[in-house]
Enzyme design. Structure first.
Site, mmCIF file in Angstrom:
data_model
loop_
_atom_site.group_PDB
_atom_site.id
_atom_site.type_symbol
_atom_site.label_atom_id
_atom_site.label_comp_id
_atom_site.label_asym_id
_atom_site.label_seq_id
_atom_site.Cartn_x
_atom_site.Cartn_y
_atom_site.Cartn_z
ATOM 1 N N THR A 152 -26.959 -37.001 25.013
ATOM 2 C CA THR A 152 -26.331 -38.136 24.323
ATOM 3 C C THR A 152 -26.573 -38.011 22.826
ATOM 4 O O THR A 152 -27.697 -37.775 22.405
ATOM 5 C CB THR A 152 -26.932 -39.465 24.800
ATOM 6 O OG1 THR A 152 -26.464 -39.709 26.106
ATOM 7 C CG2 THR A 152 -26.545 -40.630 23.898
ATOM 8 N N ARG A 180 -20.227 -47.895 35.445
ATOM 9 C CA ARG A 180 -21.607 -48.013 34.938
ATOM 10 C C ARG A 180 -21.613 -47.849 33.415
ATOM 11 O O ARG A 180 -20.992 -46.944 32.872
ATOM 12 C CB ARG A 180 -22.481 -46.943 35.584
ATOM 13 C CG ARG A 180 -23.965 -46.966 35.144
ATOM 14 C CD ARG A 180 -24.284 -45.858 34.192
ATOM 15 N NE ARG A 180 -25.698 -45.785 33.836
ATOM 16 C CZ ARG A 180 -26.148 -45.129 32.771
ATOM 17 N NH1 ARG A 180 -25.298 -44.516 31.963
ATOM 18 N NH2 ARG A 180 -27.421 -45.085 32.499
ATOM 19 N N VAL A 181 -22.271 -48.756 32.729
ATOM 20 C CA VAL A 181 -22.438 -48.625 31.280
ATOM 21 C C VAL A 181 -23.933 -48.500 31.004
ATOM 22 O O VAL A 181 -24.731 -49.268 31.546
ATOM 23 C CB VAL A 181 -21.835 -49.841 30.536
ATOM 24 C CG1 VAL A 181 -22.108 -49.742 29.042
ATOM 25 C CG2 VAL A 181 -20.326 -49.916 30.780
ATOM 26 N N ASP A 183 -27.265 -47.534 28.105
ATOM 27 C CA ASP A 183 -27.849 -48.171 26.920
ATOM 28 C C ASP A 183 -27.110 -47.806 25.632
ATOM 29 O O ASP A 183 -27.169 -48.549 24.646
ATOM 30 C CB ASP A 183 -29.308 -47.726 26.751
ATOM 31 C CG ASP A 183 -29.396 -46.216 26.564
ATOM 32 O OD1 ASP A 183 -28.864 -45.482 27.417
ATOM 33 O OD2 ASP A 183 -29.967 -45.769 25.551
ATOM 34 N N GLY A 206 -30.903 -44.707 30.520
ATOM 35 C CA GLY A 206 -30.446 -45.976 29.955
ATOM 36 C C GLY A 206 -31.048 -47.189 30.629
ATOM 37 O O GLY A 206 -31.420 -48.166 29.970
HETATM 38 C C1 SD4 Z 1 -27.325 -43.276 29.460
HETATM 39 N N1 SD4 Z 1 -28.895 -42.915 27.686
HETATM 40 O O1 SD4 Z 1 -26.133 -43.454 29.680
HETATM 41 C C2 SD4 Z 1 -27.723 -42.372 28.311
HETATM 42 C C3 SD4 Z 1 -27.899 -40.986 28.813
HETATM 43 C C4 SD4 Z 1 -28.509 -40.047 27.829
HETATM 44 O O2 SD4 Z 1 -28.800 -37.931 27.095
HETATM 45 O O3 SD4 Z 1 -29.127 -40.394 26.869
HETATM 46 N N2 SD4 Z 1 -28.344 -38.779 28.023
HETATM 47 O O4 SD4 Z 1 -28.211 -43.751 30.168
#
Ligand code: SD4
Length: 324
Positions: A152, A180-181, A183, A206
């Site tokens: 991310t 799904r959403v 963080d 997240g």
């Molecule tokens: C999530 N935080 O959708 C993100 C995934 C993530 O590197 O950081 N991947 O939960």
């Protein structure tokens, strides 16, 4: 002073582009949108934009957010399908008076009306990752975790006028449920920035990062006078400990931060987190972070060998394990 910090090695090319803008006196808004768009467009990064990993139903659903640390305006999208640059949609939403965080069909309708570029975001390579994962899942129990070496992108930028901005973009967790959403688009958790203090952004699981609103927590620590490094370490150590005490385990938590003077910090509760940073006095570089120990996180410049190996593994041909 100007500067920019970002999660993971893959951000460095975008960050370098963003730095060109900041060096010439351009705005932190322009720099961050340019930098994140560049990461979104690169097909080999598996958790961002084009080439992002799909959900359970083999669809790529993207989350992104943008925040302006002076006006505190923010825009965010969740579970958006088939738009080229979700970060641009998030930035556009940030200037609306209300309706700043749109998800799914609503976000897509808005983006379409505003003329944002559509693109099929599922690549052949991501399909192979998906089919290999389904194959593995059929063979053994497997927990939903961030893809190892997950990617991310989260960035914080400071420009010469003192404006600070933050942005994120992700395809979220591989094999997540449709809708799904995570963080990343949640203000306070995936990112937070206040030009009078500094900004922070997070990556990892997240569902656990949101339990600590970790980016806002880091900015609050900086407001109290802690350096970005101390603020990152305190926030990660505190949340990691709380999760372990109350739930028996903590998911991956990795963060980066920059203050209004261009000082920066980083912390992680996993081995192998990497970040990229550039400031007026330091050329863009990638660093590898050690897992937090006794409240402290150390990092070192990535070696040439590590950098080459990273790109080689990202772009190597994929085996179709599911066909075997
Ligand atoms: C999530 N935080 O959708 C993100 C995934 C993530 O590197 O950081 N991947 O939960």
């Amino acid at each position: 002073m100007w500067g920019m910090i970002a999660t993971w090695r893959m951000a460095v090319e975008g960050l370098t582009e963003g730095a060109n803008t900041l060096e010439k006196g351009g705005s932190a808004e322009e720099a961050i949108v340019k930098a994140i768009s560049e990461v979104e467009d690169f097909p080999y990064y598996k958790s961002v934009g084009y080439g992002g990993l799909p959900n359970e139903e083999m669809e790529v659903e993207l989350d992104a957010a943008y925040m302006n640390g002076t006006t505190l305006d923010f825009g965010a999208v969740g579970a958006v399908k088939d738009f080229k640059n979700p970060i641009k949609i998030a930035r556009r939403l940030s200037v609306e008076k209300a309706n700043n965080f749109l998800v799914g069909v609503g976000a897509e309708k808005f983006a379409h009306k505003e003329g944002f570029e559509r693109k099929t975001m599922l690549t052949d390579r991501a399909k192979i990752h998906y089919k290999n994962r389904v194959h593995k899942l059929n063979q053994q129990e497997n927990e939903l975790t961030p893809y190892s070496g997950h990617d991310t992108v989260g960035m914080v930028a400071l420009d010469q006028q003192g404006l600070m901005t933050a942005g994120t973009s992700t395809s979220g967790l591989f094999m997540k449920k449709p809708g799904r959403v995570g963080d990343s688009p949640v203000i306070g958790s995936g990112l937070y920035v206040d030009s009078e203090i500094g900004g922070a952004t997070a990556t990892g699981l997240g569902e656990d990062l949101m339990k600590g609103m970790v980016s806002y927590e880091i900015v609050s620590f900086m407001r109290e006078g802690f350096s970005p490094q101390e603020a990152c370490e305190k926030a990660v150590a505190k949340l990691d400990q709380k999760l372990k005490e109350r739930r028996g385990k903590a998911g991956d938590l990795s963060v980066v931060a920059m203050d209004k003077k261009g000082n920066y910090g980083v912390a992680s509760n996993i081995e192998g987190f990497s970040f990229a940073v550039v400031t007026e006095t330091k050329a863009p570089k990638v660093y590898i972070v050690d897992k937090i120990k006794e409240g402290k996180c150390h990092y070192e410049k990535a070696t040439q060998e590590w950098l080459e190996n990273y790109m080689a593994t990202r772009t190597a041909p994929l085996e179709e394990e599911w066909k075997k």
